[in-house]
Motif scaffolding. Sequence first.
Motif, PDB file in Angstrom:
ATOM      1  N   UNK A  25       5.384   5.014  -3.016  1.00  0.00           N
ATOM      2  CA  UNK A  25       4.495   5.620  -4.000  1.00  0.00           C
ATOM      3  C   UNK A  25       3.125   5.825  -3.382  1.00  0.00           C
ATOM      4  N   UNK A  26       2.516   6.944  -3.704  1.00  0.00           N
ATOM      5  CA  UNK A  26       1.150   7.225  -3.263  1.00  0.00           C
ATOM      6  C   UNK A  26       0.214   7.005  -4.436  1.00  0.00           C
ATOM      7  N   UNK A  27      -0.730   6.113  -4.276  1.00  0.00           N
ATOM      8  CA  UNK A  27      -1.670   5.767  -5.343  1.00  0.00           C
ATOM      9  C   UNK A  27      -3.044   6.303  -4.980  1.00  0.00           C
ATOM     10  N   UNK A  28      -3.657   6.994  -5.919  1.00  0.00           N
ATOM     11  CA  UNK A  28      -4.985   7.573  -5.712  1.00  0.00           C
ATOM     12  C   UNK A  28      -6.019   6.688  -6.399  1.00  0.00           C
TER      13      UNK A  28
ATOM     14  N   UNK B 287     -18.677   6.629  -6.005  1.00  0.00           N
ATOM     15  CA  UNK B 287     -19.221   7.912  -5.556  1.00  0.00           C
ATOM     16  C   UNK B 287     -18.208   9.047  -5.693  1.00  0.00           C
ATOM     17  N   UNK B 288     -17.164   8.833  -6.494  1.00  0.00           N
ATOM     18  CA  UNK B 288     -16.113   9.838  -6.714  1.00  0.00           C
ATOM     19  C   UNK B 288     -15.413  10.268  -5.425  1.00  0.00           C
ATOM     20  N   UNK B 289     -15.316   9.348  -4.498  1.00  0.00           N
ATOM     21  CA  UNK B 289     -14.584   9.596  -3.263  1.00  0.00           C
ATOM     22  C   UNK B 289     -13.172   9.028  -3.432  1.00  0.00           C
ATOM     23  N   UNK B 290     -12.208   9.912  -3.274  1.00  0.00           N
ATOM     24  CA  UNK B 290     -10.827   9.503  -3.490  1.00  0.00           C
ATOM     25  C   UNK B 290     -10.250   8.858  -2.237  1.00  0.00           C
ATOM     26  N   UNK B 291      -9.456   7.837  -2.451  1.00  0.00           N
ATOM     27  CA  UNK B 291      -8.741   7.186  -1.359  1.00  0.00           C
ATOM     28  C   UNK B 291      -7.282   7.059  -1.753  1.00  0.00           C
ATOM     29  N   UNK B 292      -6.433   7.034  -0.744  1.00  0.00           N
ATOM     30  CA  UNK B 292      -5.002   7.026  -0.997  1.00  0.00           C
ATOM     31  C   UNK B 292      -4.381   5.758  -0.422  1.00  0.00           C
ATOM     32  N   UNK B 293      -3.398   5.243  -1.135  1.00  0.00           N
ATOM     33  CA  UNK B 293      -2.693   4.042  -0.689  1.00  0.00           C
ATOM     34  C   UNK B 293      -1.188   4.268  -0.811  1.00  0.00           C
ATOM     35  N   UNK B 294      -0.485   4.034   0.287  1.00  0.00           N
ATOM     36  CA  UNK B 294       0.973   4.085   0.275  1.00  0.00           C
ATOM     37  C   UNK B 294       1.503   2.706  -0.089  1.00  0.00           C
ATOM     38  N   UNK B 295       2.272   2.636  -1.160  1.00  0.00           N
ATOM     39  CA  UNK B 295       2.806   1.346  -1.593  1.00  0.00           C
ATOM     40  C   UNK B 295       4.327   1.382  -1.602  1.00  0.00           C
ATOM     41  N   UNK B 296       4.922   0.307  -1.100  1.00  0.00           N
ATOM     42  CA  UNK B 296       6.377   0.157  -1.100  1.00  0.00           C
ATOM     43  C   UNK B 296       6.779  -0.684  -2.304  1.00  0.00           C
ATOM     44  N   UNK B 297       7.585  -0.104  -3.185  1.00  0.00           N
ATOM     45  CA  UNK B 297       8.137  -0.844  -4.317  1.00  0.00           C
ATOM     46  C   UNK B 297       9.552  -1.269  -3.948  1.00  0.00           C
ATOM     47  N   UNK B 298       9.700  -2.500  -3.514  1.00  0.00           N
ATOM     48  CA  UNK B 298      11.005  -2.988  -3.063  1.00  0.00           C
ATOM     49  C   UNK B 298      11.798  -3.532  -4.245  1.00  0.00           C
ATOM     50  N   UNK B 299      12.202  -2.625  -5.122  1.00  0.00           N
ATOM     51  CA  UNK B 299      12.979  -2.995  -6.298  1.00  0.00           C
ATOM     52  C   UNK B 299      14.168  -2.044  -6.419  1.00  0.00           C
TER      53      UNK B 299
END
Length: 374
Positions: A192-195, A200-212
């Motif tokens: 999943x990609x989480x925004x 300062x309204x700067x977007x960052x992205x995080x790749x998360x593994x849902x091991x379910x």
Amino acid sequence: MSLIWSVSSSLSYVQENNIHSSVTTINTPLSTLITEIISVPSDIYDPRITRPFAIICLFIGSIGNSLSFIVFTQKQLRTHSTFRYLAYLSIVDLIVLYLGLGNLILRDYFLFDIREQNLLLCKFHTFLTYVTTHLSSWILTIVSIDRAIACTVIQLNKRFCRPKSADRIFLAMCIIISLINSHILLFMGSKQTIIHSTINNISSYQQKIDCTHNTSKIYFEFFEKPYSIIDLFSYVLIPFLIMTICAGIIAYRLFFSLSKTTMNKTTKNKTRKGTHRAKQISYMLLILNLVFIVLLAPIVIGQVFQELNQEHRYRLYNSITLLLSYSNHALNFVLYGIASPQFRVTLRQLLGLGNNEITQRRLHTFGLYTSTGL
């Protein structure tokens, strides 16, 4: 068995919901979000119980299973099918402990979850966990079958109770159990990609593994219902039933049906010794069956009565269940090794204890009766 796996998967499931709820809050710094996720007190077990247990159990299991493997692979023992199986069992149990307790220690002490590093690790770690735990139960089952055949069916004994046969049967079990659990490699876990938005309204992205197993509705329903039943039967119920039947056959054969043919073929002294040795293995199998069901019965109860994805409500119960289930893999060497005179004699020989001449004579004596006991 599902509890062993769900130590990580259920936490991931809860954390997934927490991530979604946190992301809806605007201007949440990424570092704060990660800290909140890690500190969520919703684990399905109580770390106060599992933390010290994990280290102690892994330490004892590592020494015990490693020592058992060394003993069972000695020249005088590895020529017998039973000890061949027990050597395989030692390795499999060692893998189970490091897969489960190793990851548990990393999570509890270092906040590092192997399954959440990438999707491949999620699938492979989960797959190996299921395969090795099932394999451990079935090796115990095959040992019981091996001994039941050895003391009842002489014709089959010559073909089945051999080292080469043990190697082939173990390989076949690995293949069959791997095929049964192969769906995990295909459908377990998702990315999943989480925004996140900062002040300062700067977007960052995080790749998360849902091991379910909650990757799709179809797979979720399959994993929670049909596969849960398959897991329950293949890990506990069927092995226990077979072991109990085999123990009954051995007990009947040894205590009530010792043929006169045996008496005629051997001296009374040898028959008495052989019967005594055979009774020892019968007692040991009965004890092993009892210990097996006592340690794993809580898992069965948990699978039947716990609500789906609500394991975090039973933290104390799950902690005790986790302790008992891993003890089954850590202490097998005690139940098998201590009950076997050959194991004790070979261990003394390896450690340089006792008179070597006496040790060799005892090994020769025990070797006369391997067809009816350990």
